[in-house]
Design a protein around this motif. Structure first.
Motif, PDB file in Angstrom:
ATOM      1  N   ARG A 158       5.752  -6.216 -12.213  1.00 42.00           N
ATOM      2  CA  ARG A 158       6.180  -7.665 -12.637  1.00 42.00           C
ATOM      3  C   ARG A 158       6.553  -8.596 -11.498  1.00 42.00           C
ATOM      4  O   ARG A 158       7.155  -8.083 -10.533  1.00 42.00           O
ATOM      5  N   ASP A 205      21.723 -13.403 -12.794  1.00 42.26           N
ATOM      6  CA  ASP A 205      21.797 -11.982 -12.498  1.00 42.26           C
ATOM      7  C   ASP A 205      23.237 -11.473 -13.098  1.00 42.26           C
ATOM      8  O   ASP A 205      23.982 -12.380 -13.761  1.00 42.26           O
ATOM      9  N   GLU A 261      19.002 -17.642  -2.870  1.00 41.94           N
ATOM     10  CA  GLU A 261      19.261 -17.939  -4.055  1.00 41.94           C
ATOM     11  C   GLU A 261      20.476 -19.201  -3.906  1.00 41.94           C
ATOM     12  O   GLU A 261      21.598 -19.098  -3.904  1.00 41.94           O
ATOM     13  N   ASN A 308      12.749 -18.713  -5.844  1.00 42.99           N
ATOM     14  CA  ASN A 308      11.320 -18.422  -6.449  1.00 42.99           C
ATOM     15  C   ASN A 308      11.293 -18.954  -7.580  1.00 42.99           C
ATOM     16  O   ASN A 308      10.068 -19.539  -8.259  1.00 42.99           O
ATOM     17  N   ASN A 309      12.374 -19.265  -8.494  1.00 39.19           N
ATOM     18  CA  ASN A 309      12.467 -19.781  -9.658  1.00 39.19           C
ATOM     19  C   ASN A 309      12.502 -21.365  -9.634  1.00 39.19           C
ATOM     20  O   ASN A 309      12.387 -21.923 -10.648  1.00 39.19           O
ATOM     21  N   ASN A 340      12.998  -7.049  -6.106  1.00 42.47           N
ATOM     22  CA  ASN A 340      14.164  -7.625  -5.741  1.00 42.47           C
ATOM     23  C   ASN A 340      14.978  -7.087  -4.884  1.00 42.47           C
ATOM     24  O   ASN A 340      15.015  -5.997  -4.321  1.00 42.47           O
ATOM     25  N   GLU A 374      16.321 -18.217 -15.665  1.00 37.52           N
ATOM     26  CA  GLU A 374      16.272 -19.051 -14.578  1.00 37.52           C
ATOM     27  C   GLU A 374      15.586 -20.216 -14.667  1.00 37.52           C
ATOM     28  O   GLU A 374      16.148 -21.158 -14.330  1.00 37.52           O
TER      29      GLU A 374
HETATM   30  C1  MLT Z   1      13.200 -13.249 -10.140  1.00 38.41           C
HETATM   31  O1  MLT Z   1      12.862 -12.077  -9.760  1.00 38.41           O
HETATM   32  O2  MLT Z   1      13.017 -13.733 -10.983  1.00 38.41           O
HETATM   33  C2  MLT Z   1      14.559 -13.649  -9.626  1.00 38.41           C
HETATM   34  O3  MLT Z   1      14.359 -13.478  -8.042  1.00 38.41           O
HETATM   35  C3  MLT Z   1      15.760 -12.675  -9.974  1.00 38.41           C
HETATM   36  C4  MLT Z   1      17.071 -13.165  -9.666  1.00 38.41           C
HETATM   37  O4  MLT Z   1      17.491 -14.549  -9.576  1.00 38.41           O
HETATM   38  O5  MLT Z   1      17.722 -12.460  -8.938  1.00 38.41           O
END
Ligand code: MLT
Length: 335
Positions: free
Chosen positions: A170, A36, A237, A92-93, A210, A72
């Protein structure tokens, strides 16, 4: 510092052993990838980690914001081979690399900051730390909590599932989040985080989700107008270190890194509590319009939990993994 450069000059086993003992005491300068922009939870966690690390060790570290060191999901690959030291990214990543953490990405499982703390800082979180070391070669050493992922879009207010029809949304390349939007009747567009601002700006996609703090840190208010207060996913996160880098540290430095991660985690809790409402008000003052989902989100909740949870019992390690979380949160297990 990378594990490779550290060992570069070593040519014999004896020299390696001497060099290793010297390296254990040498001061390193670590690189920390941050997905971010400035002003978000990720930066706050990173700054708190660096302050604690530099206070207790001779090591230093620098943050590289806005995906400067890669998207990420790409940073997870770099960490696993030891060419990157640390990364701060959304859970989530990490899920595509270690599906057991997908329990934290299932819709409507984590329903508050307190739920997020209970799960991540207790035995379930510790098991996830071990799983990500095993599956992805990365060790979670700190957790940031960013709030619920609200839906933003540039087209119109969204209050019902029907309002989503025709919007191009997205999502991260994450099977659980894709399945959630499909349960709501939308075929979402998976897109890397690093491409999302441009995708919204050029109207390749109409919207995304987000947390408020992330919307602010990424300046999405410049390209999005409408917000829907969805609560399907509480954004967690983590700060992760390359396991290869971690294992190259002395035991004292490993302990210091873990302690700095814990202190940064505690700071992150306060950051969310202090900042979320102010940032929400700031986004409204910049022209964003906020709507609550109709009927307390009942239709969104029913469609997502009924369709999505069962699809992912197997990847997360069995329905019992979800039930462990629900039970830890004082909720009824599923059958
Ligand atoms: C994403 O939407 O890919 C992540 O949640 C973005 C983030 O790291 O803030």
């Amino acid at each position: 510092m990378t594990i490779f450069s550290r060992f570069n000059a070593v040519t014999t086993a004896a020299a390696a052993s001497v060099l290793l003992s010297m390296c254990a005491a040498q001061a390193d300068s670590f690189n920390i990838a941050v997905g971010d922009g400035a002003g978000g939870t990720q930066e706050a966690l990173g700054k708190a980690f660096i302050a604690a690390l530099e206070e207790t060790t001779d090591h230093t570290a620098s943050l590289f914001l806005n995906g400067q060191l890669g998207d990420e999901q790409a940073t997870v690959n770099d960490l696993s081979i030891g060419t990157l030291d640390f990364s701060i990214l959304a859970i989530n990543n990490i899920t595509p690399f270690s599906p057991s953490v997908g329990t934290l990405t299932l819709p409507y499982v984590i329903l508050s900051l307190e739920d997020a703390i209970t799960v991540t800082q207790g035995p379930i979180g510790q098991e996830m730390v071990e799983n990500t070391v095993r599956d992805a070669g990365v060790r979670i050493i700190g957790w940031a909590y960013s709030g619920f992922r609200v839906l933003t879009n540039s087209a119109r207010p969204v209050k019902t599932v029907a309002d989503l029809e025709g919007l191009v949304i997205r999502v991260p390349p994450n099977e659980i989040m894709i399945a959630t939007y499909k349960a709501w009747g939308v075929n979402p567009t998976p897109m890397a985080w690093s491409e999302t601002f441009t995708g919204l700006q050029q109207k390749v996609v109409d919207g995304q989700d987000n947390p408020y703090i992330t919307v602010y840190a990424m300046k999405f208010d410049e390209v999005q107008t409408y917000i829907t207060n969805l609560r399907y996913l509480f954004s967690i996160e983590p700060l992760v270190v390359s396991e290869a880098v971690f294992q190259g540290l002395s035991s004292e430095d490993q302990a210091a890194v873990l302690a700095a991660g814990k202190s940064a985690t505690d700071f992150s809790v306060q950051f969310l509590r202090n900042e979320e409402e102010t940032i929400k008000a700031e986004l409204v003052s910049r022209g964003m319009e906020i709507s609550d989902p109709a009927d307390n989100e009942a239709e969104f909740i029913k469609l997502a939990t009924e369709a999505v949870w069962p699809q992912f019992y197997e990847p997360i390690g069995g329905v019992e993994k979800l039930n462990d979380v629900l039970t830890a949160l004082g909720r009824d297990p599923v059958n």
